[in-house]
Design a protein around this motif. Structure first.
Motif, PDB file in Angstrom:
ATOM      1  N   GLY A  22       0.890  -0.997   0.024  1.00  0.00           N
ATOM      2  CA  GLY A  22       0.097   0.230  -0.292  1.00  0.00           C
ATOM      3  C   GLY A  22       0.830   1.355   0.075  1.00  0.00           C
ATOM      4  N   GLY A  23       0.448   2.037   0.206  1.00  0.00           N
ATOM      5  CA  GLY A  23       0.628   3.656   0.348  1.00  0.00           C
ATOM      6  C   GLY A  23       1.529   3.843  -1.022  1.00  0.00           C
ATOM      7  N   ILE A  24       2.039   5.619  -1.074  1.00  0.00           N
ATOM      8  CA  ILE A  24       2.362   5.657  -2.059  1.00  0.00           C
ATOM      9  C   ILE A  24       3.382   5.378  -2.841  1.00  0.00           C
ATOM     10  CG2 ILE A  24       3.154   7.819  -3.557  1.00  0.00           C
ATOM     11  CD1 ILE A  24       1.072   8.380  -2.184  1.00  0.00           C
ATOM     12  N   PRO A  25       3.222   4.538  -3.987  1.00  0.00           N
ATOM     13  CA  PRO A  25       4.435   3.690  -4.901  1.00  0.00           C
ATOM     14  C   PRO A  25       5.505   4.481  -5.152  1.00  0.00           C
ATOM     15  CG  PRO A  25       2.316   3.965  -6.137  1.00  0.00           C
ATOM     16  CD  PRO A  25       2.121   4.250  -5.161  1.00  0.00           C
ATOM     17  N   LEU A  26       6.880   3.864  -5.700  1.00  0.00           N
ATOM     18  CA  LEU A  26       8.130   4.404  -6.607  1.00  0.00           C
ATOM     19  C   LEU A  26       7.669   3.822  -7.827  1.00  0.00           C
ATOM     20  CD1 LEU A  26      10.194   5.876  -6.535  1.00  0.00           C
ATOM     21  CD2 LEU A  26      11.178   4.083  -5.456  1.00  0.00           C
ATOM     22  N   ILE A  27       7.906   4.699  -8.649  1.00  0.00           N
ATOM     23  CA  ILE A  27       7.930   3.816  -9.939  1.00  0.00           C
ATOM     24  C   ILE A  27       9.307   3.908 -10.526  1.00  0.00           C
ATOM     25  CG2 ILE A  27       7.274   4.066 -11.970  1.00  0.00           C
ATOM     26  CD1 ILE A  27       4.116   4.435 -11.069  1.00  0.00           C
ATOM     27  N   LEU A  28      10.232   3.247 -11.060  1.00  0.00           N
ATOM     28  CA  LEU A  28      11.214   3.229 -11.565  1.00  0.00           C
ATOM     29  C   LEU A  28      11.118   3.465 -13.258  1.00  0.00           C
ATOM     30  CD1 LEU A  28      12.812   1.016  -8.855  1.00  0.00           C
ATOM     31  CD2 LEU A  28      12.646   2.910  -8.390  1.00  0.00           C
ATOM     32  N   LEU A  29      12.052   4.550 -13.855  1.00  0.00           N
ATOM     33  CA  LEU A  29      12.075   4.576 -15.281  1.00  0.00           C
ATOM     34  C   LEU A  29      13.224   4.166 -15.693  1.00  0.00           C
ATOM     35  CD1 LEU A  29       9.420   7.357 -14.526  1.00  0.00           C
ATOM     36  CD2 LEU A  29       8.807   5.569 -16.140  1.00  0.00           C
ATOM     37  N   HIS A  30      14.005   3.288 -16.643  1.00  0.00           N
ATOM     38  CA  HIS A  30      14.993   3.517 -16.924  1.00  0.00           C
ATOM     39  C   HIS A  30      15.663   4.072 -18.001  1.00  0.00           C
ATOM     40  CE1 HIS A  30      13.571   1.263 -20.151  1.00  0.00           C
ATOM     41  NE2 HIS A  30      12.926   0.422 -20.087  1.00  0.00           N
ATOM     42  N   GLY A  31      17.249   3.404 -18.482  1.00  0.00           N
ATOM     43  CA  GLY A  31      17.336   4.341 -19.563  1.00  0.00           C
ATOM     44  C   GLY A  31      17.236   4.166 -21.156  1.00  0.00           C
ATOM     45  N   TRP A  32      17.697   4.320 -21.958  1.00  0.00           N
ATOM     46  CA  TRP A  32      17.640   4.192 -23.253  1.00  0.00           C
ATOM     47  C   TRP A  32      18.606   3.341 -23.708  1.00  0.00           C
ATOM     48  CZ3 TRP A  32      21.579   3.574 -26.449  1.00  0.00           C
ATOM     49  CH2 TRP A  32      21.783   3.210 -27.522  1.00  0.00           C
ATOM     50  N   GLY A  33      18.070   1.776 -23.743  1.00  0.00           N
ATOM     51  CA  GLY A  33      18.367   0.974 -24.034  1.00  0.00           C
ATOM     52  C   GLY A  33      18.098  -0.867 -22.747  1.00  0.00           C
ATOM     53  N   GLN A  34      18.100  -0.113 -21.798  1.00  0.00           N
ATOM     54  CA  GLN A  34      17.989  -0.124 -20.751  1.00  0.00           C
ATOM     55  C   GLN A  34      16.663  -1.281 -20.327  1.00  0.00           C
ATOM     56  OE1 GLN A  34      21.285  -1.434 -19.437  1.00  0.00           O
ATOM     57  NE2 GLN A  34      21.745  -1.044 -20.983  1.00  0.00           N
ATOM     58  N   THR A  35      16.832  -1.308 -19.334  1.00  0.00           N
ATOM     59  CA  THR A  35      15.609  -2.499 -19.136  1.00  0.00           C
ATOM     60  C   THR A  35      15.330  -2.315 -17.031  1.00  0.00           C
ATOM     61  OG1 THR A  35      16.590  -4.986 -17.806  1.00  0.00           O
ATOM     62  CG2 THR A  35      15.861  -4.431 -20.444  1.00  0.00           C
ATOM     63  N   ALA A  36      14.206  -2.626 -17.156  1.00  0.00           N
ATOM     64  CA  ALA A  36      13.697  -2.549 -15.236  1.00  0.00           C
ATOM     65  C   ALA A  36      14.801  -3.394 -14.705  1.00  0.00           C
ATOM     66  CB  ALA A  36      11.711  -2.551 -15.319  1.00  0.00           C
ATOM     67  N   ALA A  37      14.391  -4.745 -15.209  1.00  0.00           N
ATOM     68  CA  ALA A  37      15.969  -5.908 -14.764  1.00  0.00           C
ATOM     69  C   ALA A  37      16.958  -4.831 -13.992  1.00  0.00           C
ATOM     70  CB  ALA A  37      16.295  -6.401 -15.562  1.00  0.00           C
ATOM     71  N   LEU A  38      17.250  -3.363 -14.425  1.00  0.00           N
ATOM     72  CA  LEU A  38      18.722  -3.132 -13.886  1.00  0.00           C
ATOM     73  C   LEU A  38      18.189  -2.431 -12.584  1.00  0.00           C
ATOM     74  CD1 LEU A  38      19.847  -3.152 -16.612  1.00  0.00           C
ATOM     75  CD2 LEU A  38      20.891  -0.772 -16.528  1.00  0.00           C
ATOM     76  N   PHE A  39      17.180  -2.671 -12.539  1.00  0.00           N
ATOM     77  CA  PHE A  39      16.259  -2.063 -10.522  1.00  0.00           C
ATOM     78  C   PHE A  39      16.369  -2.952  -9.311  1.00  0.00           C
ATOM     79  CE2 PHE A  39      14.621   2.007 -13.331  1.00  0.00           C
ATOM     80  CZ  PHE A  39      15.809   2.721 -13.118  1.00  0.00           C
ATOM     81  N   ASP A  40      16.304  -4.146  -9.773  1.00  0.00           N
ATOM     82  CA  ASP A  40      16.311  -5.728  -9.404  1.00  0.00           C
ATOM     83  C   ASP A  40      17.101  -5.008  -7.772  1.00  0.00           C
ATOM     84  OD1 ASP A  40      15.736  -7.207 -11.252  1.00  0.00           O
ATOM     85  OD2 ASP A  40      17.159  -8.377 -11.213  1.00  0.00           O
TER      86      ASP A  40
END
Length: 304
Positions: A22-40
């Motif tokens: 719950g609560g206010i979520p944090l959304i992670l936005l990756h860079g060019w050519g990369q993916t959400a996997a870098l934010f593990d």
């Protein structure tokens, strides 16, 4: 961690990772050519106190790779579609590299009503040093690439079937030797973005100048730079100075030496972001009253 798919308003399916909660979520936005996997490391390290969400942008990772929509403005609209699909009324946004440009475009197009706070990671306000740009202006904004250089880079990527050009380009974002495990992760994710997506998005991203947006940002902001990055530290401090009341933190070379501080100094990065978000939460109720006071403040450092 739950995985799901969000379909954008133009029919593109985006792969989403969501820790839930719950609560206010944090959304992670990756860079060019990369993916959400870098934010593990952030999806696990920051999820204890909050819901954390990351998604592969169109043309990246496990999301669809259509033949259209490779512009920052469309990626900002995709962010809006993610907020709508997940029924998120307000979120904290963390944009790294091109992901920062997506947040600036989102604020310009849709306003800040659904944004509680913003974390900008290692992205200059402008990338291209145009022929009429003075050396001082380039240093101030972080514009490090002449238009001829962008043209050559885009042409090389467009005609390179091996993918070696992109690999070399991203490897140059590390100023010191990089751990094998980190480079394997980064280099593997790069291969998910096809040329038909990479080239037009690189051009659109690189030719934007967001300096006129910065002074109108009216939410708490933390700017994170890194001494070992190809993005100049001065540009990060100048960027923060242009945003009303923004905080700035620069990782030294002893902690990280690349464009990827969240990978190299994961625990310190997470602690920094967590401290900032806790502060943003405590001041959210007085956001309107504080706007007038913070506009005259210089950017100041924050430490953990």
């Amino acid at each position: 961690m739950a995985g799901s798919v969000v379909t954008t308003s133009d029919g593109v399916r985006l792969r989403v990772s969501d820790t839930g909660g719950g609560g206010i979520p944090l959304i992670l936005l990756h860079g060019w050519g990369q993916t959400a996997a870098l934010f593990d490391g952030q999806l696990t390290g920051l999820a204890g106190a909050r819901r954390v969400i990351a998604y592969d942008m169109r043309g990246h990772g496990l999301s669809d790779k259509p033949d259209h929509g490779y512009r920052i403005a469309r990626l900002a609209a995709d962010l809006r579609d993610v907020l709508d699909a997940l029924e998120i009324e307000q979120a904290d946004l963390l944009g790294w590299s091109m992901g920062a440009s997506v947040t600036w475009s989102y604020l310009e197009l849709f306003g800040s009503a659904r944004v509680r706070s913003l974390v900008i990671v290692d992205q200059p306000a402008a990338v291209i040093a145009w022929p009429w740009t003075t050396a001082e202006r380039s240093a101030e904004t972080g514009a490090i690439l002449p238009i001829e250089g962008l043209s050559r880079l885009a042409a090389s990527i467009a005609t390179d079937e091996s993918g070696d050009v992109v690999q070399s380009f991203v490897r140059s974002m590390f100023s010191e030797p990089v751990e094998d495990r980190l480079w394997r992760l980064v280099s593997e994710q790069i291969r998910h973005t096809p040329v038909h997506a990479a080239v037009p998005l690189l051009i659109d991203h690189a030719t934007q100048d967001w300096t006129d947006v910065l002074g109108r940002i009216d939410v708490p902001v933390l700017v994170i730079g890194c001494e070992g990055s190809h993005v100049g530290v001065r540009s990060q401090r100048e960027l923060a100075a242009r945003i009303p009341g923004a905080l700035v933190h620069v990782f030294g070379r002893d902690a990280a030496s690349s464009h990827f501080p969240f990978l190299e100094a994961t625990e310190a990065f997470n602690a920094l972001v967590d401290a900032f978000l806790c502060g943003a939460a405590s001041t959210a109720s007085t956001r309107v009253e504080k706007r007038g006071d913070t506009r005259s403040q210089a950017s100041r450092p924050v430490h953990v």
